[in-house]
Motif scaffolding. Structure first.
Motif, PDB file in Angstrom:
ATOM      1  N   SER A  25       0.832  -1.205   0.000  1.00  0.00           N
ATOM      2  CA  SER A  25       0.000   0.000   0.000  1.00  0.00           C
ATOM      3  C   SER A  25       0.866   1.254   0.000  1.00  0.00           C
ATOM      4  N   ALA A  26       1.959   1.223   0.760  1.00  0.00           N
ATOM      5  CA  ALA A  26       2.854   2.380   0.810  1.00  0.00           C
ATOM      6  C   ALA A  26       3.445   2.671  -0.564  1.00  0.00           C
ATOM      7  N   ASP A  27       3.865   1.622  -1.272  1.00  0.00           N
ATOM      8  CA  ASP A  27       4.415   1.800  -2.623  1.00  0.00           C
ATOM      9  C   ASP A  27       3.384   2.410  -3.562  1.00  0.00           C
ATOM     10  N   VAL A  28       2.167   1.882  -3.506  1.00  0.00           N
ATOM     11  CA  VAL A  28       1.104   2.350  -4.404  1.00  0.00           C
ATOM     12  C   VAL A  28       0.713   3.787  -4.075  1.00  0.00           C
ATOM     13  N   ALA A  29       0.604   4.106  -2.799  1.00  0.00           N
ATOM     14  CA  ALA A  29       0.263   5.476  -2.398  1.00  0.00           C
ATOM     15  C   ALA A  29       1.312   6.457  -2.902  1.00  0.00           C
ATOM     16  N   LYS A  30       2.587   6.102  -2.771  1.00  0.00           N
ATOM     17  CA  LYS A  30       3.667   6.975  -3.258  1.00  0.00           C
ATOM     18  C   LYS A  30       3.609   7.114  -4.769  1.00  0.00           C
ATOM     19  N   GLY A  48     -10.791   2.401  -5.844  1.00  0.00           N
ATOM     20  CA  GLY A  48      -9.372   2.504  -6.191  1.00  0.00           C
ATOM     21  C   GLY A  48      -8.920   1.326  -7.020  1.00  0.00           C
ATOM     22  N   PRO A  49      -7.616   1.186  -7.138  1.00  0.00           N
ATOM     23  CA  PRO A  49      -7.073   0.072  -7.923  1.00  0.00           C
ATOM     24  C   PRO A  49      -7.418  -1.272  -7.278  1.00  0.00           C
ATOM     25  N   ARG A  59      -2.404  -6.044  -0.976  1.00  0.00           N
ATOM     26  CA  ARG A  59      -1.292  -6.016  -1.933  1.00  0.00           C
ATOM     27  C   ARG A  59      -1.876  -5.728  -3.309  1.00  0.00           C
ATOM     28  N   TYR A  60      -1.065  -5.145  -4.142  1.00  0.00           N
ATOM     29  CA  TYR A  60      -1.498  -4.730  -5.471  1.00  0.00           C
ATOM     30  C   TYR A  60      -0.609  -5.391  -6.515  1.00  0.00           C
ATOM     31  N   ARG A  61      -1.237  -5.979  -7.513  1.00  0.00           N
ATOM     32  CA  ARG A  61      -0.484  -6.551  -8.638  1.00  0.00           C
ATOM     33  C   ARG A  61      -0.119  -5.423  -9.599  1.00  0.00           C
ATOM     34  N   GLU A  62       1.108  -5.449 -10.077  1.00  0.00           N
ATOM     35  CA  GLU A  62       1.572  -4.411 -11.001  1.00  0.00           C
ATOM     36  C   GLU A  62       0.660  -4.282 -12.218  1.00  0.00           C
ATOM     37  N   ALA A  63       0.319  -5.411 -12.817  1.00  0.00           N
ATOM     38  CA  ALA A  63      -0.504  -5.386 -14.034  1.00  0.00           C
ATOM     39  C   ALA A  63      -1.872  -4.769 -13.763  1.00  0.00           C
ATOM     40  N   ASP A  64      -2.467  -5.104 -12.608  1.00  0.00           N
ATOM     41  CA  ASP A  64      -3.768  -4.534 -12.253  1.00  0.00           C
ATOM     42  C   ASP A  64      -3.666  -3.023 -12.058  1.00  0.00           C
ATOM     43  N   LEU A  65      -2.597  -2.601 -11.408  1.00  0.00           N
ATOM     44  CA  LEU A  65      -2.398  -1.176 -11.159  1.00  0.00           C
ATOM     45  C   LEU A  65      -2.198  -0.415 -12.469  1.00  0.00           C
ATOM     46  N   TRP A  68      -5.527  -0.137 -14.212  1.00  0.00           N
ATOM     47  CA  TRP A  68      -6.401   0.826 -13.535  1.00  0.00           C
ATOM     48  C   TRP A  68      -5.996   2.259 -13.893  1.00  0.00           C
ATOM     49  N   ILE A  69      -4.702   2.521 -13.911  1.00  0.00           N
ATOM     50  CA  ILE A  69      -4.208   3.853 -14.285  1.00  0.00           C
ATOM     51  C   ILE A  69      -4.604   4.168 -15.724  1.00  0.00           C
ATOM     52  N   LYS A  70      -4.412   3.199 -16.613  1.00  0.00           N
ATOM     53  CA  LYS A  70      -4.761   3.393 -18.024  1.00  0.00           C
ATOM     54  C   LYS A  70      -6.254   3.675 -18.183  1.00  0.00           C
ATOM     55  N   GLU A  71      -7.084   2.954 -17.435  1.00  0.00           N
ATOM     56  CA  GLU A  71      -8.529   3.151 -17.478  1.00  0.00           C
ATOM     57  C   GLU A  71      -8.908   4.551 -16.999  1.00  0.00           C
ATOM     58  N   LYS A  72      -8.230   5.033 -15.968  1.00  0.00           N
ATOM     59  CA  LYS A  72      -8.541   6.358 -15.420  1.00  0.00           C
ATOM     60  C   LYS A  72      -8.111   7.485 -16.347  1.00  0.00           C
ATOM     61  N   ARG A  73      -7.132   7.228 -17.178  1.00  0.00           N
ATOM     62  CA  ARG A  73      -6.668   8.256 -18.139  1.00  0.00           C
ATOM     63  C   ARG A  73      -7.641   8.420 -19.286  1.00  0.00           C
ATOM     64  N   ALA A  74      -8.429   7.393 -19.567  1.00  0.00           N
ATOM     65  CA  ALA A  74      -9.348   7.427 -20.715  1.00  0.00           C
ATOM     66  C   ALA A  74     -10.527   8.341 -20.478  1.00  0.00           C
TER      67      ALA A  74
END
Length: 74
Positions: A25-30, A48-49, A59-65, A68-74
């Protein structure tokens, strides 16, 4: 980006043989430049992601994150 963790650092860890599929979570928040409480609130509201719980620890999977970022940019 000025966050303490970036995709570059994730790739560097991968080159050193460190596990990078799951992020804390700390990594993702940063990375997202949000506070830990904001990320927690997003988890509670499922806005959120995507994350997985490992014995109550998110925990967050890199691919999922990245998706999610790509989806939010659209």
């Amino acid at each position: 980006m000025s966050s303490a963790i970036s995709w570059v650092s994730v790739l560097q860890r991968r080159k050193r043989g460190m596990e990078t599929n799951l992020m804390t979570s700390a990594d993702v928040a940063k990375l997202l430049q949000v506070s830990a409480p904001t990320l927690s609130r997003w988890r509670s509201s499922r806005t959120g992601p995507p994350f997985i719980n490992l014995n109550g620890i998110p925990r967050y999977r890199e691919a999922d994150l990245q998706a999610w970022i790509k989806e939010k940019r659209a």
